[in-house]
Write an enzyme that holds these catalytic residues in place. Structure first.
Site, mmCIF file in Angstrom:
data_model
loop_
_atom_site.group_PDB
_atom_site.id
_atom_site.type_symbol
_atom_site.label_atom_id
_atom_site.label_comp_id
_atom_site.label_asym_id
_atom_site.label_seq_id
_atom_site.Cartn_x
_atom_site.Cartn_y
_atom_site.Cartn_z
ATOM 1 N N HIS A 87 1.092 4.072 -3.188
ATOM 2 C CA HIS A 87 1.750 5.466 -3.153
ATOM 3 C C HIS A 87 2.638 6.128 -3.772
ATOM 4 C CE1 HIS A 87 -1.712 6.246 -0.450
ATOM 5 N NE2 HIS A 87 -1.509 5.643 0.706
ATOM 6 N N HIS A 141 -5.409 7.144 -2.292
ATOM 7 C CA HIS A 141 -6.359 6.083 -1.633
ATOM 8 C C HIS A 141 -7.980 5.874 -3.102
ATOM 9 C CE1 HIS A 141 -4.845 7.336 2.383
ATOM 10 N NE2 HIS A 141 -4.527 6.319 1.885
ATOM 11 N N HIS A 159 0.944 -0.816 -0.142
ATOM 12 C CA HIS A 159 0.014 0.389 -0.126
ATOM 13 C C HIS A 159 0.520 1.366 0.206
ATOM 14 C CE1 HIS A 159 -3.405 2.039 1.645
ATOM 15 N NE2 HIS A 159 -2.888 2.904 1.944
ATOM 16 N N GLU A 160 1.213 1.683 0.839
ATOM 17 C CA GLU A 160 2.140 2.347 1.131
ATOM 18 C C GLU A 160 4.043 2.857 -0.414
ATOM 19 O OE1 GLU A 160 0.405 3.486 4.193
ATOM 20 O OE2 GLU A 160 2.455 4.208 3.216
#
Lengths: 43, 657
Positions: free
Chosen positions: B93, B99, B89-90
């Protein structure tokens, strides 16, 4: 460490990214985003 | 995020800072493997490139969005962030993903319940207009690993996000793996045409059977069928759920003599990494002595027919159910995978069947724990299971405990147990990372969203009775017994009570044919305890040295003779050739740099600021002096005039009076 039969690395709670950051008092954008100036204005 | 400037090169330089926890370092490397399998993004240790990602243990889990082009770009994997999907997830980014629920079109798909949001946190539910954020023509994705869960920033117990399609209420916020749409977006954003470690996936649904070929040097052929009278009744991919589809390959051993063979070969494959993992399902409805041999046919220069090498003999294949197998390979040249079915002695009504083959240049799990008749264990008091005993490559004996008896969550724990090698092993057990994976049995490895957690044995960890947690089980463990009555010692469990919710467990293909697979790997990560080797600066991927076209751009570290051969740069400067002349590329950091023909001088923002301030002050002082002097002179001049006028005026006055 306490001596339970099993040691729970999550302390028994299922924390999402945002819960972890909030508990640490972080006030990051959307919970886990480090914004630069330009990006903040876009939202 | 829109903007080419936010993109990273396909291979991203990274540093794992010393501050990271050991388990986090191992999990980060596992997350990189998921990127390499499913996308064209790769990672490499920083070697001096201008921009790189510095992964460190900060407070919490966070990242910037996109490439900030600021040199060192921080990404924090703090305490409790060492979960593989959190790290994925990070990094998404960092690769430029917002998101999912901040998409400009989110209101078509979710309702935000504003009065349930903690006061002052409403800004976390902003949307991005389509000038700043691009959906890349991919529909809204409730299953995205970038989606908030329904409980995000809630001020009470009610959800802050309500999906317009109710079935997705407990799907949003998944933290297992990339969703299909996550991958579609990432592969579009970075124009991916292939991945580093995926090689092939075959569920035999297409008549071309993935380009596999029958061998001519055998006694029988494999047939593409959808069921066999003696079993299986249906394939593994669809388990009979889809009429008209559900095919697999079958070797009918009832019609041949003992020792007869049927050989099926894959298409030619081209390895990049030199190590592979073959995963497939096998069903035996013939004799229990039927055997499947796995070969590699490797083609090297001047060897057109290839060299056949036996990799694994699979014997004692259980009868009457699809079984998952892994085979580790190490091939560096062009090759085919060869499946050879061999008829064994004994009665045989059916034969061997193969389905859902996946080949990737990844590491196979060390062990498989298959749990049958799984569904009835969920939420049941009988749902507390211990795995069989296993040994790690280093020789540590261990066992997994799976707790399904909790009403909502499944827990999983790793136990060291007494084993045959204990006297030769190091205690307390140092830095062994146990990775426990609940396999998503999707036929295509690229679509598997397996749920994975890792823990690492910290040899310095102690319990409140003063023992070392990971000391040898015969010293700190409790007596336990195997089902056959053999006694052993079991150390304390270490894991999580929130491995996966029962809700999610029933989703996807975690349970297939009422079977569940837990894949286990225990690897020594003590090498991660040392600082990542510091980079030897090389010309940066992002800088464009205008060398003479066609001319190699030699660097001080390259072996190419040329202008750089006798041109030395100081302070780790790198020699590069521009226009046929040697010149130095000087290293720089966040607030310092080297300069000069040979990088002999050092500059820093602090110096610059000091120079700027002092020159401003000097100029100001000079201006002040000039001003004062000119005021003084002007006043002096007018005073003179004034006195001379007064004299004039008195003359006039006399006259006037």
């Amino acid at each position: 460490l306490p001596t339970p039969e099993n040691f729970d690395v999550d302390g028994g709670i299922d924390q999402d990214i945002f819960d972890i950051n909030e508990d640490l008092g972080l006030d990051l954008f959307e919970g886990d985003i480090k914004l630069n100036g330009v990006q903040g204005r876009n939202s | 995020i829109i903007g080419e400037n936010y993109r990273w090169p396909h291979t991203i330089p990274y540093v794992l800072e010393d501050s990271l926890e050991m388990n986090a370092k191992g999990v980060i490397l596992n997350a990189f493997e998921r990127y390499r399998l499913k996308t064209c993004i790769d990672f490499k240790p920083w070697a001096g490139e201008t921009n790189y990602i510095s992964v460190f243990k900060g407070s919490g889990c966070w990242s910037s969005v996109g490439n900030m082009r600021a040199g060192k770009q921080e990404l924090s994997i703090g305490q409790n962030c060492d979960r593989i999907a959190t790290i994925q997830h990070e990094f998404l980014h960092a690769l430029g993903f917002w998101h999912e629920q901040s998409r400009s079109d989110r209101d078509d798909y979710v309702n935000i319940i504003w009065d349930r949001i903690q006061s002052g946190k409403e800004h976390n539910f902003n949307t991005y207009d389509d000038q700043a954020s691009d959906t890349l023509n991919v529909p809204y994705d409730y299953t995205s690993v970038m989606h908030y869960s329904k409980t995000a920033f809630r001020n009470g117990t009610e959800p802050t996000i309500v999906t317009r399609i109710p079935d997705f209420m407990d799907v949003i916020g998944q933290r297992m793996d990339f969703s299909d749409s996550d991958l579609l977006k990432l592969n579009r954003l970075y124009n991916c045409s292939s991945s580093l470690s995926f090689m092939d996936s075959c569920d035999f649904e297409l008549e071309n059977v993935c380009g596999m070929i029958q061998s001519s040097g055998d006694n029988a052929d494999w047939q593409r069928v959808s069921q066999v009278p003696g079993g299986p009744e249906n394939d593994h991919s669809n388990m009979g759920q889809c009429k008209g589809s559900g095919f697999f390959m079958h070797f009918n051993s009832s019609s041949v003599n003992v020792g007869a063979t049927a050989v099926l070969e894959s298409r030619k494959l081209y390895p990049k990494r030199g190590f592979q993992c073959l995963q497939f399902y096998l069903y035996n409805s013939g004799s229990e002595n039927n055997q499947l041999n796995i070969y590699i046919r490797e083609y090297s220069a001047g060897n057109e027919n290839g060299t056949l090498t036996l990799v694994e003999e699979i014997k004692g294949i259980p009868l009457g159910s699809w079984e998952l197998y892994y085979v580790t390979m190490k091939v560096t040249n062009k090759f085919r995978v060869v499946f050879e079915g061999v008829k064994g002695t004994g009665a045989s009504s059916g034969g061997l069947s193969i389905d859902d083959i996946n080949l990737s240049e990844t590491r196979c799990p060390h062990h498989i724990w298959r749990i049958r008749n799984f569904t009835q264990l969920i939420g049941s008091p009988d749902g507390t299971l211990y795995s069989p005993p296993f040994y790690s490559p280093k020789g540590y004996a261990f066992q997994i405990y799976l707790n399904l008896s909790h009403p909502e969550n499944a827990g999983i724990y790793f136990h060291l147990i007494s084993g045959a090698n204990d006297d030769q092993l190091q205690w307390p057990c140092p830095w062994q990372q146990a990775t426990m994976t609940l396999l998503d049995q999707n036929p295509d490895i690229r679509q598997q969203m397996s749920n994975q957690r890792s823990i690492t044995t910290d040899p310095f960890m102690t319990t409140d009775n003063g023992n070392y947690f990971w000391d040898r089980p015969s010293k700190v463990g409790q007596v336990a017994s195997f089902p056959n009555g053999t006694q052993f010692r079991r150390g304390r469990g270490y894991g999580t009570s929130a491995f996966i919710t029962h809700e999610r467990l029933k989703n996807r293909d975690f349970i297939k044919g009422n079977d569940v697979y837990i894949l286990l790997t225990v690897e020594d990560i003590s090498h991660l305890n040392s600082t990542q080797t510091q980079p030897v600066p090389t010309p940066d991927d992002n800088t464009h040295v205008n060398s003479t076209p066609g001319q190699p751009v030699p660097t001080s570290t390259s072996g190419i003779a040329g202008p750089c051969a006798n041109f030395k740069c100081e302070n780790d400067g790198v020699c590069a050739v521009r226009g046929g002349k040697a010149e130095c590329r000087c290293p720089s950091g966040e607030d310092w740099w080297y300069l000069g023909e040979r990088c002999e001088k050092k500059g820093s923002t602090r110096d610059t600021i000091i120079i700027a301030v002092s020159s401003t002050a000097a100029v100001f002082a000079l201006m002040l002096i000039v001003t004062l002097v000119s005021v003084y002179c002007t006043r002096k001049k007018y005073r003179k005039k004034a006195t001379s006028k007064t004299a004039d005026i008195s003359l006039e006055n006399q006259h006037a009076f």
